[in-house]
Enzyme design. Structure first.
Site, PDB file in Angstrom:
ATOM      1  CD  GLU A  70       1.401  10.330  -1.273  1.00  0.00           C
ATOM      2  OE1 GLU A  70       1.877   9.206  -1.016  1.00  0.00           O
ATOM      3  OE2 GLU A  70       0.215  10.635  -1.061  1.00  0.00           O
ATOM      4  CE  LYS A  75       3.789   1.942  -0.613  1.00  0.00           C
ATOM      5  NZ  LYS A  75       2.469   1.329  -0.251  1.00  0.00           N
ATOM      6  CB  SER A  95      -2.831   4.118   7.866  1.00  0.00           C
ATOM      7  OG  SER A  95      -1.885   4.906   7.189  1.00  0.00           O
ATOM      8  CG  ASP A 124      -0.892   7.740   5.930  1.00  0.00           C
ATOM      9  OD1 ASP A 124       0.317   7.443   5.880  1.00  0.00           O
ATOM     10  OD2 ASP A 124      -1.653   7.682   4.944  1.00  0.00           O
ATOM     11  CE  LYS A 176      -5.249   5.158  -0.591  1.00  0.00           C
ATOM     12  NZ  LYS A 176      -4.596   6.112   0.321  1.00  0.00           N
TER      13      LYS A 176
END
Length: 322
Positions: free
Chosen positions: A31, A92, A146, A148, A165
């Site tokens: 990324e 972003k 998220s 993700d 995280k």
């Protein structure tokens, strides 16, 4: 770039990445959000180069992904990295933002989610990142999950990372991955790691320390018809890891401060990460840099093992051969 229909996603490859993919050599997607929204310049550029060097050390070609001039750029040159690292205001771009930015001819730094989209379009089966996003603490009331995780269920890309995280609800994150049938395989650890902490306190469903076996697991997952990816975790090195009790205490204080300041939504993760870093005297930022590099090297090794498996088994290099 070869002419494509107006409705196709424009992809622009660096020569190195294009040749590696054409020849069936291992490539690891990375990324670019860590360049623009992570460390300050010039440390962000230096770290980006170190991450790419780590992928090469692992035996693969790095392909840092960004969006520019209405195209997905698969691979960034040194000049590209320098521009993205030094210029302010580069947005972003997550997977939901990608079609809007592309249609407008804009540019942006890719997150984990949008990098997974781009990697699959480019034919890159492996992606490396320090850590995944996940289910946020308090998600039972905020619904803050998220993208993700959602994209993991949609893109056929294996993600090599140091877990998720510590600021997240990692038990719920693991529950989500299980519910969505996303395999989680831990390399070199019995536990699911927590980014810069070696363990989240959650046992991993599978520990596999053989890179060739992990490559076969990934191939069989796709051969079985599953639409999404595989998570391969690797913990931070012992000398880089942060004590989970120290991190947890800092996170609780940061969450309380965020609540007082009214910080929610997309800005919460960055707020918490900076608050925890201040509380630990910069220890977590140092660990963050280290784990970016260590997971990139593991990603290179995993991609190399996968490429060997494809070559040995006579696969076409895609994600369906087993």
């Amino acid at each position: 770039m070869t002419a494509t229909p107006r409705t196709a996603v424009p992809l622009v490859f660096t020569e190195e990445v294009r040749e590696a993919l054409h020849e069936g050599r291992p490539v690891v997607a990375l990324e670019s959000n860590v360049i623009t929204h992570g460390l300050k310049y010039p440390h962000n550029a230096e770290t980006a180069h170190q991450v790419e060097a780590a992928v090469r050390k692992g035996g693969a070609v790095p392909a840092t992904i960004c969006v520019e001039d209405g195209a997905v750029r698969v691979g960034m040159t040194d000049a590209d990295i320098e521009r993205f690292a030094s210029e302010a205001g580069i947005p972003k771009v997550s997977s939901r933002d990608l079609p809007v930015v592309l249609a407008r001819g804009g540019r942006g730094a890719t997150t984990v989610a949008s990098s997974l989209v781009a990697a699959e379009l480019a034919g890159i089966p492996f992606f490396a990142s320090a850590g995944l996003g996940g289910v946020h603490r308090g998600a039972e009331t905020t619904m803050d999950v998220s993208s993700d995780l959602i994209q993991l269920t949609r893109s056929k890309v294996a993600v090599v990372c140091a877990g998720a995280k510590m600021i997240l609800d990692l038990k719920l994150t693991m529950e989500y991955l299980e519910t969505q049938c996303v395999p989680v395989v831990s390399y070199g650890s019995d536990d699911f790691p927590a980014f810069y902490c070696a363990s989240s306190g959650v046992r991993s469903p599978h520990r596999v320390d053989d890179e060739d076996l992990i490559a076969r697991i990934v191939r069989l997952h796709w051969a079985a018809g599953h639409p999404g990816g595989v998570v391969v975790t690797a913990p931070p090195r012992e000398e880089d890891a942060v004590d989970p009790e120290v991190a947890e205490a800092a996170i609780r204080d940061a969450l309380a401060q965020a609540d007082r300041d009214g910080v929610t939504g997309q800005g919460l993760t960055k707020y918490l990460m900076h608050a925890v870093d201040r509380a630990t005297g910069g220890r977590t930022a140092q660990a963050n840099m280290a784990v970016l590099i260590s997971t990139a090297e593991v990603g290179g090794r995993m991609a190399a093992a996968y490429a060997r498996a494809v070559a040995e088994e006579g696969g076409a290099g895609g994600r369906t051969g087993a």
